[in-house]
Design a protein around this motif. Structure first.
Motif, mmCIF file in Angstrom:
data_model
loop_
_atom_site.group_PDB
_atom_site.id
_atom_site.type_symbol
_atom_site.label_atom_id
_atom_site.label_comp_id
_atom_site.label_asym_id
_atom_site.label_seq_id
_atom_site.Cartn_x
_atom_site.Cartn_y
_atom_site.Cartn_z
ATOM 1 N N VAL A 173 10.731 -0.147 3.271
ATOM 2 C CA VAL A 173 11.116 0.263 1.926
ATOM 3 C C VAL A 173 10.195 1.414 1.541
ATOM 4 O O VAL A 173 8.975 1.311 1.661
ATOM 5 C CB VAL A 173 10.951 -0.905 0.926
ATOM 6 C CG1 VAL A 173 11.355 -0.475 -0.482
ATOM 7 C CG2 VAL A 173 11.777 -2.117 1.369
ATOM 8 N N TYR A 174 10.802 2.525 1.110
ATOM 9 C CA TYR A 174 10.049 3.728 0.758
ATOM 10 C C TYR A 174 10.082 3.910 -0.753
ATOM 11 O O TYR A 174 11.149 4.002 -1.350
ATOM 12 C CB TYR A 174 10.679 4.957 1.422
ATOM 13 C CG TYR A 174 10.794 4.814 2.924
ATOM 14 C CD1 TYR A 174 9.726 5.148 3.750
ATOM 15 C CD2 TYR A 174 11.961 4.328 3.496
ATOM 16 C CE1 TYR A 174 9.829 5.006 5.129
ATOM 17 C CE2 TYR A 174 12.066 4.184 4.875
ATOM 18 C CZ TYR A 174 10.996 4.520 5.684
ATOM 19 O OH TYR A 174 11.095 4.374 7.047
ATOM 20 N N ILE A 175 8.901 3.955 -1.362
ATOM 21 C CA ILE A 175 8.806 4.087 -2.815
ATOM 22 C C ILE A 175 8.194 5.444 -3.136
ATOM 23 O O ILE A 175 7.089 5.746 -2.684
ATOM 24 C CB ILE A 175 7.936 2.955 -3.398
ATOM 25 C CG1 ILE A 175 8.545 1.587 -3.022
ATOM 26 C CG2 ILE A 175 7.815 3.091 -4.907
ATOM 27 C CD1 ILE A 175 7.642 0.412 -3.305
ATOM 28 N N PRO A 176 8.899 6.281 -3.897
ATOM 29 C CA PRO A 176 8.440 7.654 -4.138
ATOM 30 C C PRO A 176 7.340 7.764 -5.181
ATOM 31 O O PRO A 176 7.561 8.266 -6.276
ATOM 32 C CB PRO A 176 9.721 8.363 -4.591
ATOM 33 C CG PRO A 176 10.490 7.298 -5.299
ATOM 34 C CD PRO A 176 10.191 6.014 -4.551
ATOM 35 N N LEU A 177 6.159 7.267 -4.851
ATOM 36 C CA LEU A 177 5.015 7.392 -5.756
ATOM 37 C C LEU A 177 3.929 8.163 -5.018
ATOM 38 O O LEU A 177 3.275 7.603 -4.150
ATOM 39 C CB LEU A 177 4.479 6.009 -6.142
ATOM 40 C CG LEU A 177 5.053 5.331 -7.369
ATOM 41 C CD1 LEU A 177 4.361 3.995 -7.573
ATOM 42 C CD2 LEU A 177 4.910 6.172 -8.620
ATOM 43 N N ALA A 205 14.141 3.997 -1.192
ATOM 44 C CA ALA A 205 15.047 4.081 -0.055
ATOM 45 C C ALA A 205 14.607 3.012 0.935
ATOM 46 O O ALA A 205 13.497 2.509 0.855
ATOM 47 C CB ALA A 205 14.949 5.465 0.572
ATOM 48 N N TRP A 206 15.478 2.686 1.859
ATOM 49 C CA TRP A 206 15.079 1.725 2.882
ATOM 50 C C TRP A 206 15.806 2.013 4.171
ATOM 51 O O TRP A 206 16.861 2.643 4.176
ATOM 52 C CB TRP A 206 15.312 0.292 2.405
ATOM 53 C CG TRP A 206 16.759 -0.100 2.268
ATOM 54 C CD1 TRP A 206 17.630 0.303 1.303
ATOM 55 C CD2 TRP A 206 17.504 -0.956 3.134
ATOM 56 N NE1 TRP A 206 18.856 -0.265 1.503
ATOM 57 C CE2 TRP A 206 18.811 -1.036 2.623
ATOM 58 C CE3 TRP A 206 17.189 -1.674 4.288
ATOM 59 C CZ2 TRP A 206 19.813 -1.802 3.220
ATOM 60 C CZ3 TRP A 206 18.191 -2.426 4.885
ATOM 61 C CH2 TRP A 206 19.481 -2.491 4.348
ATOM 62 N N SER A 263 2.939 11.112 0.100
ATOM 63 C CA SER A 263 4.051 11.441 -0.792
ATOM 64 C C SER A 263 4.781 10.183 -1.254
ATOM 65 O O SER A 263 5.554 10.214 -2.193
ATOM 66 C CB SER A 263 5.043 12.356 -0.077
ATOM 67 O OG SER A 263 5.571 11.687 1.064
ATOM 68 N N GLN A 264 4.545 9.078 -0.564
ATOM 69 C CA GLN A 264 5.246 7.844 -0.902
ATOM 70 C C GLN A 264 4.472 6.655 -0.372
ATOM 71 O O GLN A 264 3.545 6.788 0.421
ATOM 72 C CB GLN A 264 6.658 7.852 -0.315
ATOM 73 C CG GLN A 264 6.658 7.929 1.203
ATOM 74 C CD GLN A 264 8.040 8.119 1.789
ATOM 75 O OE1 GLN A 264 9.020 8.186 1.064
ATOM 76 N NE2 GLN A 264 8.136 8.211 3.095
ATOM 77 N N LEU A 265 4.906 5.499 -0.830
ATOM 78 C CA LEU A 265 4.353 4.231 -0.397
ATOM 79 C C LEU A 265 5.397 3.596 0.500
ATOM 80 O O LEU A 265 6.595 3.664 0.197
ATOM 81 C CB LEU A 265 4.140 3.400 -1.655
ATOM 82 C CG LEU A 265 3.621 1.995 -1.566
ATOM 83 C CD1 LEU A 265 2.202 2.016 -1.042
ATOM 84 C CD2 LEU A 265 3.649 1.380 -2.957
ATOM 85 N N VAL A 266 4.980 2.994 1.606
ATOM 86 C CA VAL A 266 5.929 2.369 2.527
ATOM 87 C C VAL A 266 5.592 0.891 2.667
ATOM 88 O O VAL A 266 4.455 0.533 2.962
ATOM 89 C CB VAL A 266 5.877 3.040 3.923
ATOM 90 C CG1 VAL A 266 6.897 2.385 4.865
ATOM 91 C CG2 VAL A 266 6.136 4.537 3.814
ATOM 92 N N LEU A 267 6.575 0.046 2.418
ATOM 93 C CA LEU A 267 6.428 -1.389 2.648
ATOM 94 C C LEU A 267 7.152 -1.711 3.944
ATOM 95 O O LEU A 267 8.337 -1.413 4.087
ATOM 96 C CB LEU A 267 7.050 -2.201 1.509
ATOM 97 C CG LEU A 267 6.587 -1.852 0.100
ATOM 98 C CD1 LEU A 267 7.288 -2.750 -0.903
ATOM 99 C CD2 LEU A 267 5.076 -1.971 -0.027
ATOM 100 N N ARG A 268 6.432 -2.296 4.879
ATOM 101 C CA ARG A 268 7.039 -2.667 6.162
ATOM 102 C C ARG A 268 7.185 -4.179 6.176
ATOM 103 O O ARG A 268 6.180 -4.908 6.130
ATOM 104 C CB ARG A 268 6.141 -2.183 7.287
ATOM 105 C CG ARG A 268 6.685 -2.407 8.670
ATOM 106 C CD ARG A 268 5.685 -1.821 9.650
ATOM 107 N NE ARG A 268 5.921 -2.288 10.998
ATOM 108 C CZ ARG A 268 6.616 -1.626 11.901
ATOM 109 N NH1 ARG A 268 7.141 -0.450 11.618
ATOM 110 N NH2 ARG A 268 6.781 -2.126 13.109
ATOM 111 N N LEU A 269 8.412 -4.648 6.181
ATOM 112 C CA LEU A 269 8.712 -6.082 6.118
ATOM 113 C C LEU A 269 9.137 -6.562 7.499
ATOM 114 O O LEU A 269 10.060 -6.005 8.091
ATOM 115 C CB LEU A 269 9.856 -6.342 5.128
ATOM 116 C CG LEU A 269 9.746 -5.667 3.754
ATOM 117 C CD1 LEU A 269 10.987 -5.970 2.924
ATOM 118 C CD2 LEU A 269 8.494 -6.107 3.019
#
Length: 113
Positions: free
Chosen positions: A29-33, A19-20, A87-93
């Motif tokens: 960007v949220y990655i469900p890992l 999701a983003w 609960s997730q990984l977050v990429l901040r761009l």
């Protein structure tokens, strides 16, 4: 269970889904890992996109590459965050000045034909 034998192959994080959301200055960007460790995340940020390789809790490698992005980003302003919930990984761009700011209608640029 799946097919027996052989190493477990990773896959594209696209299949996991992500999701983003955004502000005027950043895209997240949220990655469900779940339960990923920081040392298991390797991301390369470039002005037109990024590539991340993440090893899941089970030791399975996953890859997410999004290039080209809708707008330019500032690699120095990009970060990987692991929220406390894990609960997730977050990429901040960080959106680049002079073209990246403002609302992006989509994360990926349309394919150029």
């Amino acid at each position: 269970g799946g097919p027996a034998g052989g190493p477990r192959r990773g896959g594209s994080l696209d299949k996991l889904g992500y999701a983003w959301d955004q502000t005027d200055a950043h895209v997240q960007v949220y990655i469900p890992l779940p339960n990923v460790r920081r040392e298991d995340v390797d991301c390369a940020f470039e002005s037109d996109g990024f590539a991340c390789r993440v090893v899941s809790e089970e030791g399975v490698p996953h890859q997410l590459t999004i290039r080209p992005l809708f707008g330019p980003i500032a690699p120095a302003a990009c970060k990987v965050r692991l929220p406390r919930s894990r609960s997730q990984l977050v990429l901040r761009l960080g959106k680049a000045e002079g073209g990246g700011e403002g609302a992006w209608p989509t994360l990926r640029a349309a394919a150029r034909r």
